[in-house]
Motif scaffolding. Structure first.
Motif, PDB file in Angstrom:
ATOM      1  N   VAL A 172      43.898  35.067  25.962  1.00  0.00           N
ATOM      2  CA  VAL A 172      45.176  34.364  25.799  1.00  0.00           C
ATOM      3  C   VAL A 172      45.359  33.510  27.045  1.00  0.00           C
ATOM      4  O   VAL A 172      45.614  34.020  28.129  1.00  0.00           O
ATOM      5  N   GLY A 179      55.592  30.913  34.448  1.00  0.00           N
ATOM      6  CA  GLY A 179      55.532  32.305  34.001  1.00  0.00           C
ATOM      7  C   GLY A 179      54.690  32.515  32.761  1.00  0.00           C
ATOM      8  O   GLY A 179      54.624  33.619  32.236  1.00  0.00           O
ATOM      9  N   TRP A 180      54.025  31.442  32.306  1.00  0.00           N
ATOM     10  CA  TRP A 180      53.183  31.621  31.121  1.00  0.00           C
ATOM     11  C   TRP A 180      51.814  32.118  31.572  1.00  0.00           C
ATOM     12  O   TRP A 180      50.817  31.381  31.546  1.00  0.00           O
ATOM     13  N   ASP A 181      51.759  33.357  32.000  1.00  0.00           N
ATOM     14  CA  ASP A 181      50.510  33.920  32.500  1.00  0.00           C
ATOM     15  C   ASP A 181      49.479  34.058  31.385  1.00  0.00           C
ATOM     16  O   ASP A 181      49.825  34.272  30.227  1.00  0.00           O
ATOM     17  N   SER A 182      48.216  33.977  31.792  1.00  0.00           N
ATOM     18  CA  SER A 182      47.157  34.260  30.832  1.00  0.00           C
ATOM     19  C   SER A 182      46.927  35.767  30.791  1.00  0.00           C
ATOM     20  O   SER A 182      47.389  36.496  31.682  1.00  0.00           O
ATOM     21  N   MET A 183      46.216  36.227  29.792  1.00  0.00           N
ATOM     22  CA  MET A 183      45.898  37.665  29.769  1.00  0.00           C
ATOM     23  C   MET A 183      44.638  37.939  28.962  1.00  0.00           C
ATOM     24  O   MET A 183      44.283  37.192  28.041  1.00  0.00           O
ATOM     25  N   PHE A 184      43.984  38.997  29.372  1.00  0.00           N
ATOM     26  CA  PHE A 184      42.798  39.463  28.667  1.00  0.00           C
ATOM     27  C   PHE A 184      42.957  40.964  28.466  1.00  0.00           C
ATOM     28  O   PHE A 184      43.341  41.685  29.400  1.00  0.00           O
ATOM     29  N   PRO A 235      54.647  28.438  17.135  1.00  0.00           N
ATOM     30  CA  PRO A 235      54.699  29.833  17.561  1.00  0.00           C
ATOM     31  C   PRO A 235      53.345  30.273  18.118  1.00  0.00           C
ATOM     32  O   PRO A 235      52.314  29.654  17.850  1.00  0.00           O
ATOM     33  N   GLY A 236      53.347  31.348  18.877  1.00  0.00           N
ATOM     34  CA  GLY A 236      52.112  31.901  19.417  1.00  0.00           C
ATOM     35  C   GLY A 236      51.653  31.186  20.667  1.00  0.00           C
ATOM     36  O   GLY A 236      52.302  30.253  21.154  1.00  0.00           O
ATOM     37  N   MET A 237      50.541  31.642  21.191  1.00  0.00           N
ATOM     38  CA  MET A 237      49.951  31.041  22.382  1.00  0.00           C
ATOM     39  C   MET A 237      48.494  30.730  22.114  1.00  0.00           C
ATOM     40  O   MET A 237      47.886  31.259  21.191  1.00  0.00           O
ATOM     41  N   THR A 252      48.493  35.426  18.141  1.00  0.00           N
ATOM     42  CA  THR A 252      49.253  36.506  18.763  1.00  0.00           C
ATOM     43  C   THR A 252      48.513  37.832  18.587  1.00  0.00           C
ATOM     44  O   THR A 252      47.341  37.849  18.187  1.00  0.00           O
ATOM     45  N   SER A 262      45.182  39.662  34.209  1.00  0.00           N
ATOM     46  CA  SER A 262      46.070  38.531  33.985  1.00  0.00           C
ATOM     47  C   SER A 262      45.719  37.499  35.046  1.00  0.00           C
ATOM     48  O   SER A 262      45.401  37.866  36.180  1.00  0.00           O
TER      49      SER A 262
END
Lengths: 363, 351
Positions: free
Chosen positions: A188, A225-230, A197-199, A76, A156
């Protein structure tokens, strides 16, 4: 770049890439530690001891935490801040202490507080459009900003596409990313493991203007809806030597004379013999007609010289010719750069782009 | 026993109804029990209630512990300790240090003395603003270590009074400068029950205290007349108190500030948008507050709560005109949306 001098959690020596100025510090580092060691167990927060930083403290910032899990890393975001000139603190979360190997990704900008009379200056993001070698998710929220010393990149990629599991993916942009970046960063991925917990946090690399994303973990799931992100501030490893053989070059983002008064040296280059100096300087210091900045980064070859430059004053209703005097010195091992408004306006509020003779002095 | 109002009774001693009689050096002495005068702050009440306990504890020290306190007391001779040069006995030193510690909530007694007399710095500051609505010292440098700032202040005195230092009481025992600011307004009102009054003179003492050892520094003393309307340019911040309480609000603990450079936003806050349908948290800020800060966008990290698995996000944070006022929003990016979490971080602001 600097190396840590110690820590309170039994971690290794940590190498930081850094950009440090009066108002922001950008740090990049990746390191692992063993959460079963006694020092970590006793630590209330993770403290990394480092050589003198420019800030004596910072506001809270964010970085990434990951624990090594059987199907890939999970983690996280965690808080981080500069506690004092020699201590960087990272928030300790014990949720993943049942996994031995922990990793911290610092790709972080640290800032300050406590200012009055703030002039609001908004940055304009530079347009990018991410190109994917494999379609791992629909890009959105692509924000990119670039300075000579660091870049800021966020994006994202939507819910991960199952078809690319097991495949490497390259991301690039029609606006080329700088090639002076070689950084290991967190991504992520938008995947998770049921009940944990966490991704998933993948270790990716930005190098030679591209971003390499390793295969998505096989044993994890996605969800609607579990988008990735940087999200990263990345230090550039800019080559500060002159492009022209035989010249020495000094360029620095900003020089702060007082809390709110800045001078900015775009670049100063000096040739060998006969010595000529070429300078691009903007100064907005209203308080005085001369000022000495103590600095660390002046090339040795420039020390012990002075020059007169022609420029224009920044105030008034018509253009005022400005004569500026600059001097580089090394007194008692303190390197300094003195700038004086010699004729024209009385204050250090002028700009100059001039080439002149560089005269040697005694220091 | 009833003490008679006469000194004719040699050898007569005892206490009754606040009068104490004692026989000393061939003389009978009657004295009235002294009571604290003036205001007593919570911190002072704590200390007063602790004094007897601390004093009694000294008698229970071992010989070697007492010797150690005597050695430390020797070190204090001729030095300015607790802000004044004085010869302190071991017992006095024990009581002073432990009662100072009690001020800041350190209940455990310091049985073994500190190794040496601590060198506590003096409080420095750049300016004091004293008005009917603000008592603020600015640019107070942080002290090295974990020192706490103790503030003493008198209530308003007549302009012509040159010294009322004996009327100062502790209004704040454990302040830490907020990026150079030491604001005493709330602490003053909490003790005296009113804001400063224009035209009256106030006496203020500030000193650092080491909560571990109980040592204090030399006080910085300043007296000033409350000036109507005096103010300082405020920092560019957004706090809980800036949120319109009667409107839709999903933030708590909002602590946003903008700093110069290319303007950099630092933020820390919690959100609970259980009642809200969108993947965002939002609040309303009044026009007078919103007008201070141009519209902006920034990108700040965050995560959901521990109960929902610490899911990582970043948030697009910005401000928009909303009817007569403004809204401040934090739109979630990345990961599944959980309605409770924290937002924290540092990022430049963008157009």
């Amino acid at each position: 770049m600097f190396k840590s001098t110690g820590n309170n959690f039994g971690g290794p020596q940590i190498t930081f890439k850094d950009y440090q100025s009066e108002h922001e510090i950008v740090l990049n580092a990746v390191f692992d530690y063993d959460s079963t060691n006694e020092a970590y167990r006793k630590a209330r927060q993770l403290e990394i001891y480092v050589p003198d930083l420019k800030f004596s403290k910072s506001a809270v910032a964010g970085c990434f935490f990951a624990a090594t899990y059987e199907d890939g890393d999970i983690g996280t975001t965690v808080r981080t801040w500069i506690k004092n000139r020699n201590t960087i603190v990272i928030e300790k979360l014990t949720t993943w202490d049942n996994y031995a190997n922990h990793r911290i990704y610092i790709c972080t900008m640290y800032g300050l507080r406590g200012f009055r009379n703030v002039q609001f200056e908004q940055l304009k993001p530079l347009g990018i459009s991410l190109q994917q070698s494999e379609s791992i998710g629909y890009p959105s929220d692509q924000i990119y900003y670039e300075t000579k010393d660091w870049v800021f990149l966020i994006f994202s990629l939507g819910e991960p596409n199952w078809n690319v599991k097991g495949k490497h993916c390259f991301l690039s942009s029609y606006r080329d990313f700088p090639e002076d970046i070689d950084a290991v960063l967190p991504y992520v991925s938008g995947m998770h493991h049921n009940g944990e917990p966490g991704m998933n946090i993948l270790q990716i690399q930005m190098k030679e203007g591209q971003i390499l994303i390793p295969p998505l973990p096989q044993g994890m799931s996605t969800g609607t809806g579990w988008d990735s992100m940087f999200y990263a501030f990345i230090v550039r490893e800019r080559d500060k030597t002159s492009n022209t053989p035989g010249r020495s070059r000094w360029d620095i983002e900003a020089l702060m004379a007082e809390k709110y008064s800045r001078g900015s040296v775009e670049s100063i280059e000096m040739s060998g013999y006969p010595s000529m100096i070429s300078a691009s300087i903007i100064s907005s210091y209203y308080g005085k007609g001369n000022h000495t900045y103590e600095l660390e980064e002046i090339p040795e070859s420039m020390l012990g010289c002075e020059a007169f430059l022609i420029g224009s004053h920044l105030t008034g209703k018509c253009m005022t010719l400005q004569l500026a005097h600059i001097k580089f010195e090394n007194l008692n091992n303190k390197k300094s750069f003195t700038i004086t408004a010699s004729a024209g306006g009385p204050a250090l509020t002028f700009r100059t782009f001039d080439t002149s003779a560089a005269m040697p002095t005694n220091q | 026993m009833i003490a008679l109002p006469s000194i004719a009774f040699g050898g007569f001693s005892g206490s009754a109804k606040g009068v104490t009689a004692r026989f000393q050096n061939g003389r009978s002495i009657l004295s009235l029990k002294s009571y604290p005068t003036g205001y007593a702050t919570a911190a002072q009440l704590v200390r007063r209630s602790s004094l007897a306990r601390i004093s009694k504890a000294y008698k229970n020290l071992t010989d070697s512990q007492m010797k150690a306190w005597e050695n430390l007391a020797q070190q204090t001779h001729g030095k300015s300790v607790f802000g004044q040069k004085a010869k302190l006995s071991a017992h006095n030193l024990f009581v002073r240090l432990n009662s100072n510690r009690a001020y800041c909530g350190e209940e455990e007694l310091l049985i073994s003395p500190p190794d040496s007399v601590a060198n506590i710095p003096v409080v420095e500051y750049d300016s004091l603003t004293l008005s009917e609505s603000l008592i603020l010292f600015t640019e107070v440098p942080d002290a090295e270590g974990d020192l706490l700032l103790v503030a003493k202040m008198s209530d308003g005195q007549s302009k012509g009074v040159s010294s009322s230092w004996n009327k100062t009481v502790i209004i704040s025992p454990d302040k830490v400068p907020d990026w150079g600011d030491v604001e005493l307004t709330e602490a003053f009102v909490a003790i005296f029950g009113h804001y400063p009054i224009a035209g009256q003179k106030y006496f203020i003492e500030l000193y650092w205290m080491d909560p571990a050892s109980g040592f204090t520094g030399v006080p910085t003393k300043v007296s000033a007349i409350c000036e109507a309307g005096a103010n300082v340019q405020r920092r560019m911040t957004l706090k809980d108190s800036d949120i319109m309480a009667e409107e839709e609000n999903y933030f708590t603990g909002m602590d946003i500030e903008f700093a110069p450079g290319s303007t950099i936003m630092t933020a820390e806050m919690e959100y609970d948008s259980t009642e809200h349908d969108s993947q965002q948290a939002i609040c309303m800020i009044p026009k007078v507050v919103g007008d201070r800060i141009p519209n902006f966008k920034s990108y700040i990290l965050g995560r959901s709560t521990e109960e929902t698995g610490y899911l990582p996000h970043f948030f697009l944070i910005g401000k928009n005109k909303d009817r007569e006022n403004y809204n401040l929003y934090a739109n979630k990016r990345g990961g599944p949306w959980k309605k409770k979490g924290v937002i924290f971080g540092t990022c430049p602001v963008f157009e």
